[in-house]
Design a protein around this motif. Structure first.
Motif, short mmCIF file in Angstrom:
data_model
loop_
_atom_site.label_atom_id
_atom_site.label_comp_id
_atom_site.label_asym_id
_atom_site.label_seq_id
_atom_site.Cartn_x
_atom_site.Cartn_y
_atom_site.Cartn_z
N ILE A 53 0.83 -1.22 0.00
CA ILE A 53 0.00 0.00 0.00
C ILE A 53 0.85 1.26 0.00
O ILE A 53 1.79 1.41 0.79
N ASP A 54 0.46 2.18 -0.90
CA ASP A 54 1.07 3.50 -0.91
C ASP A 54 0.04 4.49 -0.37
O ASP A 54 -1.01 4.69 -1.00
N PHE A 55 0.31 5.05 0.80
CA PHE A 55 -0.65 5.97 1.41
C PHE A 55 -0.55 7.40 0.85
O PHE A 55 -1.27 8.28 1.31
N THR A 56 0.34 7.61 -0.13
CA THR A 56 0.54 8.97 -0.66
C THR A 56 -0.76 9.65 -1.09
O THR A 56 -1.00 10.80 -0.72
N PRO A 57 -1.63 8.97 -1.87
CA PRO A 57 -2.87 9.65 -2.28
C PRO A 57 -3.70 10.11 -1.06
O PRO A 57 -4.35 11.15 -1.11
N LEU A 58 -3.64 9.33 0.02
CA LEU A 58 -4.38 9.71 1.23
C LEU A 58 -3.76 10.95 1.88
O LEU A 58 -4.48 11.83 2.37
N PHE A 59 -2.42 11.04 1.87
CA PHE A 59 -1.77 12.22 2.46
C PHE A 59 -2.13 13.48 1.67
O PHE A 59 -2.17 14.57 2.23
N LYS A 60 -2.38 13.30 0.37
CA LYS A 60 -2.73 14.46 -0.45
C LYS A 60 -4.21 14.84 -0.29
O LYS A 60 -4.58 15.97 -0.54
N ASN A 61 -5.04 13.87 0.09
CA ASN A 61 -6.48 14.12 0.31
C ASN A 61 -6.89 13.51 1.65
O ASN A 61 -7.66 12.56 1.69
N PRO A 62 -6.37 14.03 2.76
CA PRO A 62 -6.64 13.37 4.05
C PRO A 62 -8.13 13.27 4.38
O PRO A 62 -8.56 12.35 5.07
N PHE A 63 -8.92 14.19 3.85
CA PHE A 63 -10.34 14.21 4.13
C PHE A 63 -11.03 12.92 3.68
O PHE A 63 -12.06 12.52 4.23
N MET A 64 -10.44 12.28 2.68
CA MET A 64 -11.03 11.06 2.12
C MET A 64 -11.09 9.92 3.15
O MET A 64 -11.77 8.92 2.94
N ILE A 65 -10.35 10.08 4.24
CA ILE A 65 -10.29 9.01 5.25
C ILE A 65 -11.68 8.71 5.82
O ILE A 65 -11.97 7.59 6.21
N PHE A 66 -12.55 9.72 5.83
CA PHE A 66 -13.88 9.51 6.42
C PHE A 66 -14.76 8.58 5.57
O PHE A 66 -15.68 7.96 6.09
N PHE A 67 -14.44 8.49 4.29
CA PHE A 67 -15.20 7.54 3.47
C PHE A 67 -14.81 6.10 3.85
O PHE A 67 -15.60 5.18 3.69
N GLY A 68 -13.58 5.96 4.33
CA GLY A 68 -13.14 4.65 4.81
C GLY A 68 -13.89 4.23 6.06
O GLY A 68 -13.96 3.05 6.39
N ALA A 69 -14.45 5.21 6.77
CA ALA A 69 -15.27 4.89 7.96
C ALA A 69 -16.71 4.64 7.54
O ALA A 69 -17.34 3.66 7.97
N ALA A 70 -17.24 5.53 6.67
CA ALA A 70 -18.66 5.43 6.28
C ALA A 70 -18.94 4.12 5.56
O ALA A 70 -20.02 3.54 5.72
#
Lengths: 398, 69
Positions: free
Chosen positions: A108-125
């Motif tokens: 896993i490359d978490f780079t895209p997540l670091f660039k869009n940290p807000f997207m983490i909440f979709f991982g919860a929903a």
């Protein structure tokens, strides 16, 4: 006559008791192998699972717990075959899922997540399906004669199929010692993961309008400092380990693999984790899971229920992510393409690809793959956190 | 801290004895779903915080290695 009986005892085996059910398992194993080879559905897992299901149902179960005729009845004779050895060493000890997580972490490359940290909440929903399926299973099981602690444990394992994360599903099922149900639970988890391109699009289309599916999103093309990538797995492990200790083995192994990848000084180990380790453990995991599919335990109404509810979990995961994005759009100035929410499930990178493909169908110039990937890697985190929480809560309530 | 631990064990005892199966299910759903959001919120805060701190290092001249994407 006795000599003939002795020679053909393998054939006579199917006439005793309910041993004929083994023949159905050969067909099921064959179907899994067919899906793997012909349809290319998770072949690395479905093929070994299918073959394992055939192997373990051969007469006298020579590869599992060896049985023999005792007074006209089948009975274990105390010997164990190689699949039982693998199951005790790799599944019962939770070793295989953990090793798989190290491999996944290295991939896993978490780079895209670091660039869009807000997207983490979709991982919860997108973990909604886990919890809805959990409660629905809990309501149904007492009608099938499964009640109390057993119902709570089985509901947890069935709900976790919605994590869209095979190793987490196996980890939770094994944690609650649900050996008899491991076969259908694992088959459901891996089959539906491979069916993500078929399951998700109709759900997404049903919940979104064409206009919503055409929403464009900005992507920040910045470099991410290496130090961020190194600190992230360490800090996340500490946070998860302190708040939800039950998730520590899963989060810890995933982040260990990721740290090996990102540290920059362990390239060989990173490559080994991504290739040799992943391949070897996947090979052994598949055939070992197949070995839990004993006919007398697999062919029953609960198996059908597990397969059905697994699909239900995937549908509600997708719906949870999409509806959460639509809810956010009520407040956001810059709207989010609600399809991104569907990529919040853990099936990586399949789900992100499905979302990008659908966006392209509506508008060939719309590119939301990176945002979808961000949500998708968040789904990996969300699913293991959900797994840890379900284990912790159910254990307290048992 | 010890008060907190005693409280937690009391809660877990109460939960064990007084709730029906369906109520236990609802507890798992409510706390579980909220828990996933809270923990991922912490991960979100972690990402923002690390990026801010590393960004500060950048400005003070101690520039960490950058990975060009």
């Amino acid at each position: 006559m006795d000599i003939l009986k002795e020679v053909f005892q393998g054939v006579l085996y199917f006439g005793i008791g309910e041993n004929w059910k083994a023949l159905i398992m050969y067909v099921i194993g064959g179907v899994l192998i067919y899906l793997a080879i012909k349809k290319n559905y998770e072949p690395a897992l479905l093929l070994p699972i299918g073959f394992g299901a055939i192997l373990v149902n051969l007469p006298f179960n020579i590869v599992g717990i060896v049985t023999e005729f005792v007074g006209g009845e089948m009975a274990a004779n105390g010997e164990v075959g190689f699949l039982e050895v693998l199951r005790s060493a790799g599944i019962s000890t939770e070793l295989f899922p953990i090793l798989i997580f190290i491999a996944i972490g290295a991939m896993i490359d978490f780079t895209p997540l670091f660039k869009n940290p807000f997207m983490i909440f979709f991982g919860a929903a997108a973990q909604l399906g886990i919890f809805i399926t959990f409660i629905v299973t809990l309501l149904i099981l007492p009608h099938l004669g499964i009640d109390g602690a057993e119902a709570l444990k089985l509901s947890a394992a069935v709900g976790i199929i919605g994590a869209a994360d095979g190793p987490t599903t196996i980890y939770v099922g094994n944690h609650f010692n649900l050996i008899d149900y491991m076969g259908p639970i694992s088959v459901a988890a891996y089959s539906y993961m491979s069916l993500v391109p078929i399951i998700q699009p109709p759900v997404i289309r049903a919940l979104t309008t064409k206009k919503e599916r055409m929403i464009r999103m900005d992507y920040h093309e910045e470099s991410v400092p290496k130090l961020v990538k190194i600190l992230f797995p360490i800090i996340v492990t500490i946070i998860a380990g302190v708040l939800v200790p039950m998730s520590a083995p899963l989060v810890g192994s995933l982040m260990f693999g990721n740290l090996i990848r990102e540290c920059g000084v362990l390239e060989r180990l990173s490559q080994s984790a991504q290739n040799e380790l992943a391949n070897l453990v996947t090979l052994l995991l598949g055939i070992t899971i197949g070995s839990t599919m004993l006919a007398d335990k697999f062919i029953n109404p609960v198996t059908g229920l597990i397969l059905l509810l697994g699909l239900f979990a995937f549908i509600f995961d997708t719906a949870g992510g999409v509806l959460f994005a639509k809810f956010l759009n009520l407040f956001l100035k810059k709207k989010v393409n609600p399809m991104i929410g569907a990529a919040g499930i853990s099936a990586f990178p399949m789900s992100a690809r499905v979302v990008q493909k659908m966006a392209k169908e509506e508008d060939p110039t719309n590119f939301i793959l990176m945002q979808a990937i961000s949500a998708n890697v968040s789904g990996q985190l969300g699913s293991i956190v959900a797994g840890g929480l379900v284990i912790a809560l159910v254990t307290i309530l048992l | 801290m010890s008060y907190l631990l005693s409280l937690l064990s009391l809660v877990s005892l109460a939960v064990e004895s007084s709730y029906t199966l369906n109520e236990k299910g609802l507890i798992v759903v409510a706390i579980g779903l909220a828990g996933v959001f809270i923990i991922l919120l912490l991960f979100f805060a972690t990402i923002i915080l690390i990026q801010k701190i590393v960004g500060l290092f950048d400005k003070t001249g101690k520039k960490p290695d950058e990975v060009k994407e």
